[in-house]
Design an enzyme around this catalytic site. Structure first.
Site, PDB file in Angstrom:
ATOM      1  N   GLU A  55       4.065   1.401   1.531  1.00  6.39           N
ATOM      2  CA  GLU A  55       5.230   0.510   1.149  1.00  6.39           C
ATOM      3  C   GLU A  55       5.559  -0.772   1.764  1.00  6.39           C
ATOM      4  O   GLU A  55       6.809  -1.309   1.396  1.00  6.39           O
ATOM      5  CB  GLU A  55       6.326   1.245   0.661  1.00  6.39           C
ATOM      6  CG  GLU A  55       6.024   2.464  -0.388  1.00  6.39           C
ATOM      7  CD  GLU A  55       7.174   3.153  -1.107  1.00  6.39           C
ATOM      8  OE1 GLU A  55       7.209   2.664  -2.246  1.00  6.39           O
ATOM      9  OE2 GLU A  55       7.836   3.936  -0.490  1.00  6.39           O
ATOM     10  N   GLU A  62       0.920  -0.939   0.199  1.00  7.76           N
ATOM     11  CA  GLU A  62       0.241  -0.015   0.076  1.00  7.76           C
ATOM     12  C   GLU A  62       0.788   1.332  -0.013  1.00  7.76           C
ATOM     13  O   GLU A  62       1.937   1.040  -0.290  1.00  7.76           O
ATOM     14  CB  GLU A  62      -1.100  -0.010   1.014  1.00  7.76           C
ATOM     15  CG  GLU A  62      -0.578  -0.484   2.417  1.00  7.76           C
ATOM     16  CD  GLU A  62       0.524   0.410   3.288  1.00  7.76           C
ATOM     17  OE1 GLU A  62       0.037   1.017   4.152  1.00  7.76           O
ATOM     18  OE2 GLU A  62       1.677   0.278   2.719  1.00  7.76           O
TER      19      GLU A  62
END
Length: 734
Positions: free
Chosen positions: A465, A462
């Site tokens: 990271e 997401e």
């Protein structure tokens, strides 16, 4: 006794004797073409190759600049009173580590600017990204004033230096320059040619020249034969080496500032080219042009750019200088070879990390950050640059299957290898916002929309990271991307594709609660959105391994302010009861107040930040939490946009962002200190002010621009209307 041993002992007479015995006779011949009366002995070879390991400097910069034109392909940064990373020939390629002065009385002390002076840095009003640094010796003995620009006509960084003795005593002043060509400080060679310092590696060179000229030069290897090792031993420059073997080369020159009376000002030119000889010609041409006229041309370029932008918003009237610096920072973050390629930041926070020497980290391109930057450019009125960013996304970064790399070099070469689905969706949203809906753009949109349809809504990573699964923020981007893609498909006669995209977007929105909204979580009796659900069952209580040495916890205990993307992108209404219940959880868990205003941590148990003592972040994998994530100003900006969506005032949030910036330079940080101050450390660690994280972070500067413009308009300006109207958001203006 070896040469290395003698050098470390700092005994110049013995060094010379040993060198004369140990070096081959060929190194002592006269220079070709020199007259007998002026024959010069070739400089001895520096011992100690390849030198100590190379590292990068602190990522919290106090200055960042480049010329507006395309002829000058060089950028500079400033930190701790000296020039730090200089980038050439692209903004993803640091080619200098740092460059500073060393001051000595020749008897009792030898000072470095970065360690032994107090620094004051400011951006000069009306002169673009021109930064001035005033360094005053902690001893009170001297003051150094330096002004930085780049030559608009050449790839040269220019630094005008004024040195003043505050005691009336004479001092010796030396230049200490650390080249790191090609994003790697371990493979350079160095030598002097006359009064010019040259550094080389295959395909690239740098040159340091001054006006008045340096009086002595040397190139050595860090820790053994470099100028700092020489000077700190006996407070004199005893060595004049060449460094022909690749390694961590550091170069030194004695300046005309030494002694009294004499020249009290100096211009330093750091030129670059494909060879050291070309770099030398570049540096000397910039010196010949003169600092005053070059600085005037540099400032004129930035004034012209600012004149092309929209007026400063009413909401930012108090922050006029910060608005302009933010606009210039975004513009300066664009590469001059790969147009439209904007890096996330011209820095390596915490040297991220020392072992990743030649990997671009923040000075790489993320499609998500590029989307955020483009919306900031639209807010300040630079539509052309936003369109260049769009073209870069399609023509350089997009893969044949429609996906995008996690991040890339400017030429599109991936740096990290994970996949983030919001980075596939945001280019579609940007294309729709820019009106890029014709056949050429539709071909790219179709590729990315089809990729979303085939692989969403779960994501390998997401927006932060380091987590996989079903993220509210990522799904918001995916839904918005599909709805925008459907609108573009209809414009191009692809109605079956449009129907398919819309049906999938609607289905993902319908499944949003089951996948990301927990009704059994321990943080509230009311439902709330999780940061991420690993399996798509928000009530499963799956264990979540928090990154950066964090704990293994029930994912229902992990929340994140990024769920507000659902509102910003028009997927849910601001008054949705689940949005409001999650706000309460997030504020109770992640919000903290500071004298500058409210800020939020990016997620529960976050460890992406400094250690408890304030020293640099470094990753751990054994579950031992040694670092602490702090507050993110861009999240304050996102909360301000939510307030606007909810029909409320947001000036407080813009002001908090502005106060978190460096008030003398206008540069904004990735993170700010919270109340968990490092124990026994400097009073600089003030809640609400920048940490040692990336500064300037382009996303933060863009968020400030976007929020200011949104406040004037009364709603988030980047919300895709086609999404807001489909899902009956209050942001729909049709």
């Amino acid at each position: 006794m070896s040469v290395d041993t003698v050098v470390r002992a700092g005994r110049p007479a013995l060094v010379a004797a040993v060198v004369s015995v140990l070096l081959p006779a060929a190194s002592l011949v006269s220079s070709a073409g020199a007259s007998a009366a002026h024959a010069r002995v070739q400089a001895p070879t520096a011992p100690g190759a390849p030198g100590a390991a190379a590292t990068w400097t602190n990522g919290a910069k106090t200055g960042f600049g480049t010329a507006r034109g395309l002829r000058s392909r060089v950028w500079y940064t400033v930190q701790a009173g000296r020039a730090t990373e200089m980038f050439y020939p692209r903004i993803d390629t640091p080619s200098v580590r740092d460059s500073q002065l060393v001051v000595s009385d020749g008897r009792t002390f030898t000072d470095r600017e970065d360690r032994d002076t107090r620094h004051r840095t400011q951006v000069l009003a009306g002169r673009g990204l021109t930064y001035r640094v005033v360094n005053t010796a902690k001893s009170g003995d001297y003051r150094i004033t330096k002004t930085f620009v780049t030559d608009p006509a050449r790839s040269t960084v220019l630094e005008h230096v004024v040195f003043r003795s505050l005691t009336g005593e004479p001092y010796q002043v030396y230049l200490l320059h650390d080249p790191a060509l090609g994003d790697d400080g371990t493979d350079d060679t160095g030598r002097g040619r006359g009064a010019t310092l040259l550094a080389s590696q295959p395909g690239m060179g740098s040159a340091v020249a001054t006006q008045p000229a340096l009086t002595r030069v040397s190139s050595g290897y860090l820790g053994t034969s470099d100028g700092w090792t020489d000077l700190r031993a006996d407070h004199h420059m005893d060595w004049s080496y060449v460094a022909p073997r690749p390694g961590n080369v550091v170069q030194t020159g004695e300046t005309s500032l030494s002694g009294l009376p004499g020249h009290r000002d100096l211009t330093v030119a750091v030129g670059f080219g494909t060879t050291a000889a070309r770099a030398s010609r570049t540096a000397h041409a910039s010196l010949s042009a003169g600092f005053a006229s070059t600085a005037a041309s540099y400032a004129s370029g930035w004034r012209h750019y600012l004149a092309t932008l929209r007026p400063v918003p009413r909401s930012a009237a108090r922050w006029r200088s910060l608005w302009r610096v933010s606009a210039m920072v975004l513009a300066a973050s664009e590469d001059k070879t790969y147009r439209g390629g904007f890096v996330a930041a011209p820095v390596r926070p915490w040297a991220w990390a020392f072992e990743l020497r030649d990997i671009p980290v923040y000075h790489a391109v993320w499609s998500r950050d590029l989307y955020q930057i483009a919306t900031g450019l639209l807010a300040d009125g630079d539509v052309r640059a936003a369109n260049r960013a769009m073209s870069y996304l399609w023509n350089v970064q997009q893969r044949p299957d429609g996906s995008f790399p996690q991040n890339s070099r400017l030429d599109g070469t991936p740096v990290f290898t994970s996949l983030q689905m919001d980075e596939v969706a945001f280019p579609i949203i940007l294309a729709h916002q820019l009106g890029r809906t014709g056949k050429a753009d539709w071909r790219h949109v179709r590729l990315s929309a089809n990729y979303l349809a085939a692989h969403g809504p779960a994501t390998e990573q997401e927006r932060w990271e380091n987590a996989a699964g079903y993220s509210p923020a990522t799904i918001a981007a995916e839904i918005a991307g599909l709805v925008c893609a459907a609108d573009i498909a209809r414009d191009n006669g692809a109605r079956p594709a449009a129907r398919r995209y819309l049906a999938l977007a609607d289905a993902w929105r319908a499944n949003l609660d089951a996948e990301t909204l927990t009704t059994t979580g321990p943080l509230s009796k009311r439902p709330y959105f999780l940061r991420i659900s690993a399996t798509g069952d928000a009530n499963a209580g799956t264990k979540f391994q928090v990154s950066d040495g964090g704990p293994l916890v029930d994912e229902r205990r992990v929340v994140d302010p990024s769920f507000l993307e659902l509102v910003r992108l028009g997927v849910l209404r601001a008054d949705d009861p689940h949005i409001r219940s999650t706000l309460s959880v997030v504020d109770r868990t992640l919000r903290f107040a500071t004298p500058n205003g409210p800020f939020w941590h990016r997620a529960s148990f976050d460890g992406y930040g400094e250690k408890r003592d304030g020293s640099r972040w470094e990753p751990t994998d054994d579950g031992s939490r040694i670092t602490l994530g702090r507050g993110w100003p861009l999240l304050t900006g996102e909360r301000g946009e939510y307030r606007l969506a909810a029909g409320r005032r947001a000036q407080l949030y813009l002001d908090a962002m502005a106060k978190s910036a460096d008030n003398a330079t206008g540069l904004m940080s990735e993170q700010v200190w919270d109340h968990r101050r490092p124990v026994g450390t400097s009073p600089r660690f003030k809640p609400g002010e920048g940490t040692f994280s990336a500064r300037p972070l382009a996303w933060t500067q863009a968020q400030f621009l976007r929020l200011a413009r949104s406040i004037d308009v009364g709603r988030p300006i980047e919300t895709p209307q086609v999404v807001a109207c489909r899902y009956h958001s209050e942001l729909c203006r049709r």
